[in-house]
Design an enzyme around this catalytic site. Structure first.
Site, PDB file in Angstrom:
ATOM      1  N   CYS A  69      39.605 -12.607  61.112  1.00 52.80           N
ATOM      2  CA  CYS A  69      40.798 -12.349  60.681  1.00 52.80           C
ATOM      3  C   CYS A  69      41.003 -10.911  61.514  1.00 52.80           C
ATOM      4  O   CYS A  69      40.590 -11.082  62.629  1.00 52.80           O
ATOM      5  CB  CYS A  69      40.811 -11.920  59.268  1.00 52.80           C
ATOM      6  SG  CYS A  69      39.744 -10.471  58.779  1.00 52.80           S
ATOM      7  N   TYR A  70      41.944 -10.094  61.066  1.00 55.80           N
ATOM      8  CA  TYR A  70      42.444  -9.141  61.900  1.00 55.80           C
ATOM      9  C   TYR A  70      41.254  -7.933  61.990  1.00 55.80           C
ATOM     10  O   TYR A  70      40.828  -7.450  62.986  1.00 55.80           O
ATOM     11  CB  TYR A  70      43.396  -8.120  61.117  1.00 55.80           C
ATOM     12  CG  TYR A  70      44.809  -9.227  61.435  1.00 55.80           C
ATOM     13  CD1 TYR A  70      45.672  -9.253  62.379  1.00 55.80           C
ATOM     14  CD2 TYR A  70      45.223  -9.961  60.071  1.00 55.80           C
ATOM     15  CE1 TYR A  70      46.675 -10.035  62.597  1.00 55.80           C
ATOM     16  CE2 TYR A  70      46.229 -10.562  60.143  1.00 55.80           C
ATOM     17  CZ  TYR A  70      46.970 -10.679  61.410  1.00 55.80           C
ATOM     18  OH  TYR A  70      48.289 -11.612  61.566  1.00 55.80           O
TER      19      TYR A  70
END
Length: 111
Positions: A69-70
């Site tokens: 993810c981020y």
């Protein structure tokens, strides 16, 4: 029916980078479409709710699967979801794509 009490594991970016030449990991990226399109880990599968059922139908449930993810937070919940779907070897990428991009800018695919 047996209950699945297992949990995902954590993996650092260096271990994934070192595994890329041998393709020992399947990498799934759960970031939004624009972020994924702009840049992502080479070979990463963009996993969204829209393609989730296809992914689950076609996936190798025993292949080491890394969720990105981020920043490495949302990937933990997604990794646990994959475990609940009977994946056996799931990792959350510590630091997420941001750490990956900062540490290994040469290992990024761009649109």
């Amino acid at each position: 029916m047996l209950s699945n009490d297992s949990t995902f594991k954590h993996i650092n970016v260096a271990d994934v980078v070192n595994g890329l030449p041998t393709k020992e990991h399947v990498v799934v990226d759960i970031r939004d479409a624009n972020s994924y399109a702009a840049s992502h880990i080479p070979g990463a599968i963009h996993l969204t709710n829209d393609v989730l059922s296809d992914f689950l139908r076609e996936a190798d449930f025993d292949a080491p699967t890394v969720v990105c993810c981020y920043h490495g937070i949302s990937s933990q919940q997604a990794a646990q979801f994959l475990i609940s779907q009977d994946f056996t070897d799931v990792y959350s990428l510590d630091g997420g794509f941001e750490l990956w991009a900062n540490s290994y800018p040469q290992h990024i695919e761009k649109a």
